[in-house]
Write a protein that holds these residues in place. Structure first.
Motif, PDB file in Angstrom:
ATOM      1  N   ARG A   1       0.842  -1.193   0.000  1.00  0.00           N
ATOM      2  CA  ARG A   1       0.000   0.000   0.000  1.00  0.00           C
ATOM      3  C   ARG A   1       0.880   1.247   0.000  1.00  0.00           C
ATOM      4  N   PHE A   2       0.275   2.389  -0.336  1.00  0.00           N
ATOM      5  CA  PHE A   2       1.017   3.645  -0.348  1.00  0.00           C
ATOM      6  C   PHE A   2       1.114   4.246   1.048  1.00  0.00           C
ATOM      7  N   VAL A   3       2.302   4.763   1.355  1.00  0.00           N
ATOM      8  CA  VAL A   3       2.565   5.507   2.589  1.00  0.00           C
ATOM      9  C   VAL A   3       3.219   6.820   2.177  1.00  0.00           C
ATOM     10  N   ALA A   4       2.795   7.922   2.766  1.00  0.00           N
ATOM     11  CA  ALA A   4       3.288   9.243   2.379  1.00  0.00           C
ATOM     12  C   ALA A   4       4.428   9.709   3.280  1.00  0.00           C
ATOM     13  N   ILE A   5       5.407  10.372   2.668  1.00  0.00           N
ATOM     14  CA  ILE A   5       6.449  11.098   3.393  1.00  0.00           C
ATOM     15  C   ILE A   5       6.147  12.581   3.261  1.00  0.00           C
TER      16      ILE A   5
ATOM     17  N   LEU B   1      -3.719  12.434   0.543  1.00  0.00           N
ATOM     18  CA  LEU B   1      -3.697  11.091   1.108  1.00  0.00           C
ATOM     19  C   LEU B   1      -4.858  10.268   0.568  1.00  0.00           C
ATOM     20  N   GLY B   2      -6.013  10.905   0.467  1.00  0.00           N
ATOM     21  CA  GLY B   2      -7.185  10.219  -0.069  1.00  0.00           C
ATOM     22  C   GLY B   2      -7.004   9.857  -1.525  1.00  0.00           C
ATOM     23  N   GLN B   3      -6.425  10.781  -2.317  1.00  0.00           N
ATOM     24  CA  GLN B   3      -6.194  10.516  -3.727  1.00  0.00           C
ATOM     25  C   GLN B   3      -5.230   9.342  -3.926  1.00  0.00           C
ATOM     26  N   ALA B   4      -4.244   9.238  -3.054  1.00  0.00           N
ATOM     27  CA  ALA B   4      -3.250   8.166  -3.163  1.00  0.00           C
ATOM     28  C   ALA B   4      -3.707   6.867  -2.523  1.00  0.00           C
TER      29      ALA B   4
ATOM     30  N   GLY C   1       8.593  -2.548   2.245  1.00  0.00           N
ATOM     31  CA  GLY C   1       7.572  -3.082   1.349  1.00  0.00           C
ATOM     32  C   GLY C   1       6.429  -2.145   1.031  1.00  0.00           C
ATOM     33  N   TYR C   2       6.567  -0.858   1.385  1.00  0.00           N
ATOM     34  CA  TYR C   2       5.493   0.102   1.137  1.00  0.00           C
ATOM     35  C   TYR C   2       5.821   0.975  -0.071  1.00  0.00           C
ATOM     36  N   GLN C   3       4.832   1.170  -0.936  1.00  0.00           N
ATOM     37  CA  GLN C   3       4.976   2.129  -2.029  1.00  0.00           C
ATOM     38  C   GLN C   3       4.973   3.531  -1.397  1.00  0.00           C
ATOM     39  N   VAL C   4       5.716   4.445  -1.974  1.00  0.00           N
ATOM     40  CA  VAL C   4       5.918   5.750  -1.334  1.00  0.00           C
ATOM     41  C   VAL C   4       5.309   6.863  -2.177  1.00  0.00           C
ATOM     42  N   VAL C   5       4.568   7.761  -1.520  1.00  0.00           N
ATOM     43  CA  VAL C   5       4.085   8.979  -2.156  1.00  0.00           C
ATOM     44  C   VAL C   5       4.734  10.163  -1.451  1.00  0.00           C
TER      45      VAL C   5
END
Length: 221
Positions: free
Chosen positions: A73-77, A115-118, A96-100
């Motif tokens: 899943r995506f996790v944001a920095i 965050l919602g869009q991603a 193992g997390y996809q990064v936004v």
């Protein structure tokens, strides 16, 4: 100090166009200085070997905090440019997390929207944000204190998402797979051949004045 063999590095990356191979190629000359910064007017530094260990320290912490069931899943920095950025990004990828990548100056409302869009399940952030949904918020001070990764087994993610500035319309998110990211990195070999004054192969200092969520700041550094 001997030159870095850019052609050899590029050949290694071409052999396996993954974020995992990009990470290992990046830190392969572990003795070289990776980052310098000022702390109370005193210069501090970290080598690539140290960054590798810190990245795994962060990865172990992040995987436990976010949960193995959310891998993929995506996790944001959301972080200003600093020497912590490298291990935070690679820690998420290795866990193992996809990064936004999000602009640290965004308001709570815009952060919430992006965050919602991603479809992001978590946010790495300096101070807690007021959000309308239940994305997990991991504070910088907790992550940066992470030490040790005994037993951790990296499982590298494969995507990075960057956001447009939104100066002409609503900001949009573009997702790049690992092969696309590697192709961007390989442009350094092209520049080295065309203009070795720009990419010389000699260890040099680069001033990181662009934020790392910016596509140029991210790819160059």
């Amino acid at each position: 100090m001997p030159q870095i063999d850019i052609s050899h590095r590029s050949a290694l990356l071409k052999g396996e166009m993954t974020l995992e191979n990009l990470f290992h190629t990046t830190v392969s000359d572990g003795h070289l200085t990776a980052a310098r910064w000022l702390d109370n007017d005193r210069e501090q530094a970290l080598t690539f070997a140290q960054y590798k260990e810190i990245s795994y320290d962060y990865a172990d912490y992040l995987q436990k905090a976010i949960g193995r069931e959310r891998k993929g899943r995506f996790v944001a920095i959301q972080m200003e440019t600093s020497y912590h950025w490298f291990p935070t990004f690679w820690g998420l990828v290795a866990a193992g997390y996809q990064v936004v990548l999000l602009d640290a100056s965004l308001s709570d409302d815009m952060t919430d929207f992006m965050l919602g869009q991603a479809g992001a399940v978590a946010l790495v952030v300096k101070n807690k944000r007021s959000l309308s949904h239940d994305a997990l918020q991991i504070l910088h001070e907790d992550l940066f204190a992470a030490k040790g990764h005994e037993g951790f087994m990296p499982q590298f993610a494969s995507q990075v998402a960057l956001c447009t500035s939104g100066t002409t319309a609503t900001s949009r998110i573009f997702v790049y797979d690992e092969e696309a990211v590697c192709h961007q990195v390989l442009n350094s070999e092209l520049l080295h051949r065309l203009n070795p004054r720009i990419v010389s192969g000699n260890p040099e200092r680069s001033l990181s004045f662009l934020p790392y969520h910016h596509v140029f700041g991210f790819m160059v550094n």
